[in-house]
Scaffold this active site. Structure first.
Site, PDB file in Angstrom:
ATOM      1  N   HIS A 101      -0.053  -3.337  -1.594  1.00 19.68           N
ATOM      2  CA  HIS A 101      -0.620  -2.862  -0.320  1.00 19.68           C
ATOM      3  C   HIS A 101      -0.582  -3.951   0.746  1.00 19.68           C
ATOM      4  O   HIS A 101      -0.867  -5.115   0.490  1.00 19.68           O
ATOM      5  CB  HIS A 101      -2.018  -2.275  -0.514  1.00 19.68           C
ATOM      6  N   ASP A 106      -5.469 -11.135  -0.748  1.00 21.79           N
ATOM      7  CA  ASP A 106      -5.560  -9.736  -1.168  1.00 21.79           C
ATOM      8  C   ASP A 106      -5.079  -8.889   0.012  1.00 21.79           C
ATOM      9  O   ASP A 106      -5.820  -8.700   0.959  1.00 21.79           O
ATOM     10  CB  ASP A 106      -7.002  -9.389  -1.542  1.00 21.79           C
ATOM     11  N   GLU A 141      -4.920   0.819   1.258  1.00 25.83           N
ATOM     12  CA  GLU A 141      -5.444   0.717  -0.118  1.00 25.83           C
ATOM     13  C   GLU A 141      -6.934   0.424  -0.104  1.00 25.83           C
ATOM     14  O   GLU A 141      -7.707   0.981  -0.885  1.00 25.83           O
ATOM     15  CB  GLU A 141      -4.693  -0.386  -0.889  1.00 25.83           C
ATOM     16  N   GLU A 142      -7.339  -0.458   0.782  1.00 29.06           N
ATOM     17  CA  GLU A 142      -8.725  -0.958   0.773  1.00 29.06           C
ATOM     18  C   GLU A 142      -9.755   0.119   1.133  1.00 29.06           C
ATOM     19  O   GLU A 142     -10.942  -0.081   0.959  1.00 29.06           O
ATOM     20  CB  GLU A 142      -8.871  -2.147   1.729  1.00 29.06           C
ATOM     21  N   ASP A 148      -1.215  -6.382  -7.358  1.00 30.94           N
ATOM     22  CA  ASP A 148      -2.395  -6.591  -6.510  1.00 30.94           C
ATOM     23  C   ASP A 148      -3.213  -7.750  -7.070  1.00 30.94           C
ATOM     24  O   ASP A 148      -3.036  -8.166  -8.214  1.00 30.94           O
ATOM     25  CB  ASP A 148      -3.249  -5.309  -6.486  1.00 30.94           C
ATOM     26  N   HIS A 202     -11.908 -10.932  -1.121  1.00 27.90           N
ATOM     27  CA  HIS A 202     -12.453 -10.290   0.098  1.00 27.90           C
ATOM     28  C   HIS A 202     -13.268 -11.246   0.967  1.00 27.90           C
ATOM     29  O   HIS A 202     -14.147 -10.814   1.700  1.00 27.90           O
ATOM     30  CB  HIS A 202     -13.272  -9.026  -0.215  1.00 27.90           C
TER      31      HIS A 202
HETATM   32 ZN   LIG Z   1      -6.159  -5.452  -3.049  1.00 32.46          ZN
END
Ligand SMILES: [Zn+2]
Length: 350
Positions: A66, A177, A207-208, A230, A318
């Site tokens: 992603h 990420d 995706e998130e 990922d 994140h």
């Molecule tokens: Zn991810």
């Protein structure tokens, strides 16, 4: 396979701004980078970039990564010119305090600062309390009228932090990420020559916020097998018990057995482990009680697609100081390449 990853591409990728649904800068960069290596390339209605490399077997492998990152969406600029925002994707507001952000407006980028009350005027109780997102604001450094003219609801922002290499082959940056997954997949497109599978490298969107791009892309491709590249949490830090680490940084490619959205079919799980053992790919098994990735959407497409998530362990996931290991990245790259190049001997469930 003797191919040296070019980490300067990862540096460029992490520097791009691409919150969920606003991945256009990442997509534009990849289109230019991969055009010379693609047999076909197109962007679908949701914004997924699909790059095909022709194979020899007539079977299709979907590989996805992603493009989007977690970030902020502005919803209000107040009378003093401070911008208020909501979160796009799962961000812990504690990681936003006293950070710089890059606000993306229709007329270009503005630097902003997420301000915080100075220690001089806070109490002990204030300092021990986590702030909610409603209490946070972006200081644009502009007079109120100017701020309102230049920033409006629907503008968005990413965290601002430069890419840095440090320690034992470690990298820290924002948006690892999943720009590291994107990087591995882009390098795979550049490296593969006459793979076993018809390879569909899919750089997915959103995706998130719920695996949205992967869902439509998987439907269109209708693959025989899929691998999703990922990041995953490496919780191997102080205050976490070893049984809760999920993965360990530097211990190799994470092969998913189970997460909250998928259980890898046994034949596929075993085939991937076998490749690792045969070709000296450093591996670890990922068992994640929470979380998921594009594999959650891909494996449920149409009548089902055997799918495994290949994971790059990431500390501080994140946040804008995510940390990965070059070694893990190289091992995920080698495993994905070998799988695409040689085939996985797919078999039906009996
Ligand atoms: Zn991810």
């Amino acid at each position: 396979m003797d191919y040296k990853l070019d980490f300067s591409i990862l540096k460029t990728l992490t520097g791009l701004a691409g919150v969920s649904g606003r991945e256009h800068d990442v997509r534009a960069y990849l289109k230019t980078l991969l055009a010379p290596y693609a047999d076909e390339m197109h962007t679908d209605a949701l914004g997924n970039l699909i790059v095909r490399k022709k194979g020899t077997s007539g079977k299709k492998m979907m590989l996805c990564a992603h493009m989007d990152e977690v970030g902020l969406m502005i919803h209000y600029v107040d009378d003093r010119g401070f911008a208020r925002f909501t979160l796009v994707g799962g961000i812990d507001p504690r990681t936003l305090v006293a950070q710089r952000v890059r606000v993306q407006t229709r007329n270009g980028e503005l630097l902003g600062v997420i301000g915080v009350k100075p220690a001089h005027i806070t109490t002990e109780a204030d300092r021990g309390r986590a702030l909610g997102v409603k209490e946070l604001f972006i200081d644009l450094g502009l007079p109120a009228e100017e701020a309102k003219k230049r920033v409006e609801a629907g503008d968005w922002a990413v965290l601002d932090r430069e890419y840095a290499e440090f320690g034992d082959e470690r990298i820290s940056a924002k948006a690892l990420d999943n720009r590291v997954g994107v990087f591995v997949l882009a390098e795979l497109v550049r490296a593969l020559k006459q793979p076993f599978y018809d390879v569909y490298a899919v750089f997915t969107v959103q995706e998130e916020v719920g695996l949205r791009g992967a869902q439509t892309a998987a439907y269109g491709i209708d693959a025989d097998v899929a691998l999703c590249l990922d990041t995953t949490g490496a919780a191997d830090i102080p205050s976490v018990a070893p049984q809760d680490y999920i993965t360990v940084l530097g211990a190799g490619a994470g092969i998913t057995a189970i997460d909250a959205r998928t259980i890898t079919p046994l034949w596929l799980f075993e085939a991937l482990k076998q490749i690792c053992d045969q070709y000296n790919v450093l591996r670890q098994v990922r068992v994640a009680p929470r979380g998921g990735n594009d594999a959650g959407a891909v494996h449920l497409s149409k009548t089902g697609v055997p799918t495994c998530g290949l994971s790059i362990p990431t500390r501080n996931i994140h946040s804008n100081v995510e940390v990965i290991s070059k070694r893990d990245t190289e091992n995920v790259f080698r495993l994905a390449c070998l799988a695409a190049q040689q085939g996985l001997g797919e078999c039906a469930q009996d």
